[in-house]
Scaffold this motif. Structure first.
Motif, mmCIF file in Angstrom:
data_model
loop_
_atom_site.group_PDB
_atom_site.id
_atom_site.type_symbol
_atom_site.label_atom_id
_atom_site.label_comp_id
_atom_site.label_asym_id
_atom_site.label_seq_id
_atom_site.Cartn_x
_atom_site.Cartn_y
_atom_site.Cartn_z
ATOM 1 N N VAL A 1 19.479 50.206 50.224
ATOM 2 C CA VAL A 1 19.629 50.288 51.670
ATOM 3 C C VAL A 1 20.660 51.354 52.013
ATOM 4 C CG1 VAL A 1 20.123 49.004 53.786
ATOM 5 C CG2 VAL A 1 19.099 47.827 51.827
ATOM 6 N N SER A 2 20.214 52.387 52.720
ATOM 7 C CA SER A 2 21.114 53.466 53.147
ATOM 8 C C SER A 2 21.257 53.418 54.661
ATOM 9 C CB SER A 2 20.564 54.824 52.715
ATOM 10 O OG SER A 2 20.393 54.882 51.318
ATOM 11 N N ILE A 3 22.500 53.410 55.131
ATOM 12 C CA ILE A 3 22.764 53.283 56.564
ATOM 13 C C ILE A 3 23.739 54.369 56.998
ATOM 14 C CG2 ILE A 3 23.606 51.766 58.399
ATOM 15 C CD1 ILE A 3 23.091 49.401 56.501
ATOM 16 N N THR A 4 23.424 55.037 58.097
ATOM 17 C CA THR A 4 24.344 55.988 58.711
ATOM 18 C C THR A 4 24.796 55.405 60.047
ATOM 19 O OG1 THR A 4 23.211 57.862 57.687
ATOM 20 C CG2 THR A 4 24.650 58.338 59.553
ATOM 21 N N THR A 5 26.085 55.242 60.193
ATOM 22 C CA THR A 5 26.613 54.610 61.405
ATOM 23 C C THR A 5 27.915 55.284 61.827
ATOM 24 O OG1 THR A 5 27.335 52.493 62.349
ATOM 25 C CG2 THR A 5 27.868 52.901 60.035
ATOM 26 N N LYS A 6 28.401 54.936 63.006
ATOM 27 C CA LYS A 6 29.692 55.430 63.456
ATOM 28 C C LYS A 6 30.808 54.654 62.750
ATOM 29 C CE LYS A 6 28.212 56.831 68.088
ATOM 30 N NZ LYS A 6 28.429 56.631 69.545
ATOM 31 N N ILE A 7 31.879 55.359 62.426
ATOM 32 C CA ILE A 7 32.999 54.691 61.742
ATOM 33 C C ILE A 7 33.555 53.579 62.621
ATOM 34 C CG2 ILE A 7 35.330 55.004 60.817
ATOM 35 C CD1 ILE A 7 34.567 57.845 60.091
ATOM 36 N N SER A 8 33.666 53.846 63.916
ATOM 37 C CA SER A 8 34.264 52.877 64.829
ATOM 38 C C SER A 8 33.414 51.619 64.997
ATOM 39 C CB SER A 8 34.491 53.525 66.200
ATOM 40 O OG SER A 8 33.262 54.063 66.699
ATOM 41 N N GLU A 9 32.124 51.717 64.666
ATOM 42 C CA GLU A 9 31.236 50.565 64.819
ATOM 43 C C GLU A 9 30.585 50.161 63.501
ATOM 44 O OE1 GLU A 9 28.902 50.521 68.621
ATOM 45 O OE2 GLU A 9 29.428 52.670 68.615
ATOM 46 N N ALA B 1 35.711 61.526 59.054
ATOM 47 C CA ALA B 1 36.439 61.242 60.292
ATOM 48 C C ALA B 1 36.185 62.299 61.360
ATOM 49 C CB ALA B 1 37.939 61.152 59.989
ATOM 50 N N ASP B 2 35.902 63.538 60.950
ATOM 51 C CA ASP B 2 35.685 64.608 61.928
ATOM 52 C C ASP B 2 34.427 64.371 62.767
ATOM 53 O OD1 ASP B 2 37.951 65.874 61.014
ATOM 54 O OD2 ASP B 2 36.845 67.090 59.554
ATOM 55 N N THR B 3 33.392 63.820 62.137
ATOM 56 C CA THR B 3 32.131 63.579 62.851
ATOM 57 C C THR B 3 31.958 62.119 63.243
ATOM 58 O OG1 THR B 3 30.982 63.272 60.748
ATOM 59 C CG2 THR B 3 31.007 65.493 61.679
ATOM 60 N N ASP B 4 32.941 61.291 62.866
ATOM 61 C CA ASP B 4 32.881 59.848 63.148
ATOM 62 C C ASP B 4 31.609 59.226 62.556
ATOM 63 O OD1 ASP B 4 33.811 57.408 64.146
ATOM 64 O OD2 ASP B 4 32.647 57.622 65.995
ATOM 65 N N LYS B 5 31.266 59.658 61.333
ATOM 66 C CA LYS B 5 30.089 59.118 60.670
ATOM 67 C C LYS B 5 30.469 58.450 59.356
ATOM 68 C CE LYS B 5 26.314 61.990 62.444
ATOM 69 N NZ LYS B 5 25.188 62.892 62.075
ATOM 70 N N MET B 6 29.761 57.391 59.046
ATOM 71 C CA MET B 6 29.967 56.672 57.792
ATOM 72 C C MET B 6 28.607 56.407 57.159
ATOM 73 S SD MET B 6 31.793 52.966 57.073
ATOM 74 C CE MET B 6 33.453 53.631 57.345
ATOM 75 N N ASP B 7 28.497 56.731 55.872
ATOM 76 C CA ASP B 7 27.271 56.456 55.110
ATOM 77 C C ASP B 7 27.507 55.250 54.214
ATOM 78 O OD1 ASP B 7 25.811 58.634 56.141
ATOM 79 O OD2 ASP B 7 26.805 60.006 54.740
ATOM 80 N N LEU B 8 26.717 54.219 54.410
ATOM 81 C CA LEU B 8 26.793 52.998 53.614
ATOM 82 C C LEU B 8 25.569 52.909 52.720
ATOM 83 C CD1 LEU B 8 27.766 50.533 56.505
ATOM 84 C CD2 LEU B 8 29.334 51.607 54.878
ATOM 85 N N THR B 9 25.775 52.619 51.450
ATOM 86 C CA THR B 9 24.667 52.465 50.510
ATOM 87 C C THR B 9 24.830 51.138 49.776
ATOM 88 O OG1 THR B 9 24.553 54.862 50.191
ATOM 89 C CG2 THR B 9 23.416 53.479 48.582
ATOM 90 N N TYR B 10 23.781 50.338 49.777
ATOM 91 C CA TYR B 10 23.800 49.033 49.117
ATOM 92 C C TYR B 10 22.628 48.936 48.139
ATOM 93 C CZ TYR B 10 26.926 47.550 52.917
ATOM 94 O OH TYR B 10 27.963 47.431 53.804
ATOM 95 N N VAL B 11 22.880 48.304 47.002
ATOM 96 C CA VAL B 11 21.812 47.941 46.062
ATOM 97 C C VAL B 11 21.737 46.425 46.059
ATOM 98 C CG1 VAL B 11 21.004 47.974 43.680
ATOM 99 C CG2 VAL B 11 22.122 49.994 44.651
ATOM 100 N N VAL B 12 20.546 45.915 46.349
ATOM 101 C CA VAL B 12 20.365 44.483 46.570
ATOM 102 C C VAL B 12 19.273 43.943 45.656
ATOM 103 C CG1 VAL B 12 19.766 42.728 48.301
ATOM 104 C CG2 VAL B 12 21.025 44.785 48.980
#
Length: 243
Positions: free
Chosen positions: A162-170, A195-206
Motif C-alpha cells: 500500500v503506497s499513500i501520498t498525503t500531506k504531512i499536516s494530515e 517539508a518543502d512540498t508538505d508531502k509524505m509518502d507512506l508505504t506499507y507491506v501487509v
C-alpha cells in the motif's frame, strides 16, 4: 603436477560449473553462469596448487622440513580454506526481502560446486560428473515438483503493498486508517517526507489472505481520507519478487 595433467582438469571443472550455472541463469538467480563457473574453476585450481610442489627448492629451510629433512606437505590445508572461503560467496547470494529470505538454494549450489571442483582437482572425475548430474537434477527437477505439488502451500498468504501520498499536516488520517484496518497484519512500513512540498509518502507491506481483499476498494477508501492525494495498492505472493 604436470601441465598436461592439470589443464584437462581445469577445462572439465569449467564445463561442470557451466552446467549448474546455466540452470541458475535461466531461473534468473543472483549467482548465475559466470559465478558458478568461477567457483568451480577456482576450487579446482586451488586443489591443483595444493597438490603441486609448493616447496620446490625450499627443502633446506628448517620451517618446511621434518626431522628426516623431508619437505612436509599437507594438501588438506588448502582444501579446508576453500570450504571456509566459499561461505563468504554463498553469503552474498542470500538476500532478505521483508520477512522472506531468498538465495539459500543458490548459496547451496555454489557450496556444492566448490566441492565438485575439488574432486576434479584431485582427479575424481567420475564422482565429479555424477555429482554434477545429481545437483542439476535436484535444482531442475525437484524445483518443478515443488512448484507443482506444493504451490498451494507456498501461496497460502499473499502480500499487499500500500503506497499513500498525503500531506504531512494530515498524515495522521492515513496512518490511523491503516492501523485501524490492518493492525497486526502490517509487517513493514516506510515513511518519506518533504517539508518543502508538505508531502509524505507512506508505504506499507501487509499480510492478506488471497481473494479476501479488494485492492480497488482499498485504494478508493484511502483516497477519500483527508489530505491524501494518491494511493496505490498492489498484491503479490510471498515467494514472488516485489516490483
Amino acid at each position: 603436477m604436470d601441465p598436461n595433467e592439470a589443464i584437462p582438469r581445469i577445462f572439465l571443472s569449467l564445463v561442470l560449473g557451466a552446467i549448474i550455472g546455466l540452470e541458475r541463469e535461466f531461473t534468473q538467480k543472483s549467482a548465475g553462469l559466470r559465478t558458478h563457473i568461477l567457483v568451480t574453476l577456482g576450487s579446482t585450481i586451488f586443489t591443483i596448487v595444493s597438490l603441486s610442489d609448493f616447496y620446490h627448492g625450499l627443502s633446506h629451510m628448517p620451517y618446511y622440513t621434518n626431522a628426516d629433512n623431508r619437505v612436509v606437505r599437507d594438501p588438506s590445508r588448502v582444501a579446508a580454506q576453500i570450504v571456509a572461503g566459499i561461505g563468504f560467496i554463498g553469503g552474498g547470494a542470500v538476500l532478505r526481502h521483508g520477512t522472506t529470505v531468498r538465495g539459500l538454494t543458490t548459496a547451496a549450489s555454489l557450496w556444492t560446486m566448490a566441492s565438485i571442483g575439488m574432486m576434479v582437482g584431485i582427479g575424481q572425475f567420475r564422482l565429479a560428473i555424477i555429482s554434477t548430474i545429481l545437483a542439476f537434477l535436484v535444482l531442475f527437477t525437484i524445483g518443478k515438483m515443488e512448484r507443482h505439488f506444493f504451490a498451494k502451500n507456498t501461496r497460502t498468504f499473499n502480500r499487499l503493498r500500500v503506497s499513500i501520498t498525503t500531506k504531512i499536516s494530515e498524515s495522521a488520517s492515513a496512518q490511523g486508517w491503516m492501523e485501524q484496518n490492518f493492525h497486526d497484519r502490517i509487517i513493514e512500513s516506510k515513511v518519506r517526507s518533504d517539508a518543502d512540498t508538505d508531502k509524505m509518502d507512506l508505504t506499507y507491506v501487509v499480510i492478506a489472505t488471497p481473494g479476501k481483499w479488494n485492492v480497488t476498494e482499498i485504494s478508493r477508501q484511502i483516497c477519500r481520507l483527508s489530505g491524501v492525494s494518491n494511493s496505490n495498492v498492489k498484491t503479490y505472493f510471498e515467494n514472488e519478487p516485489l516490483n
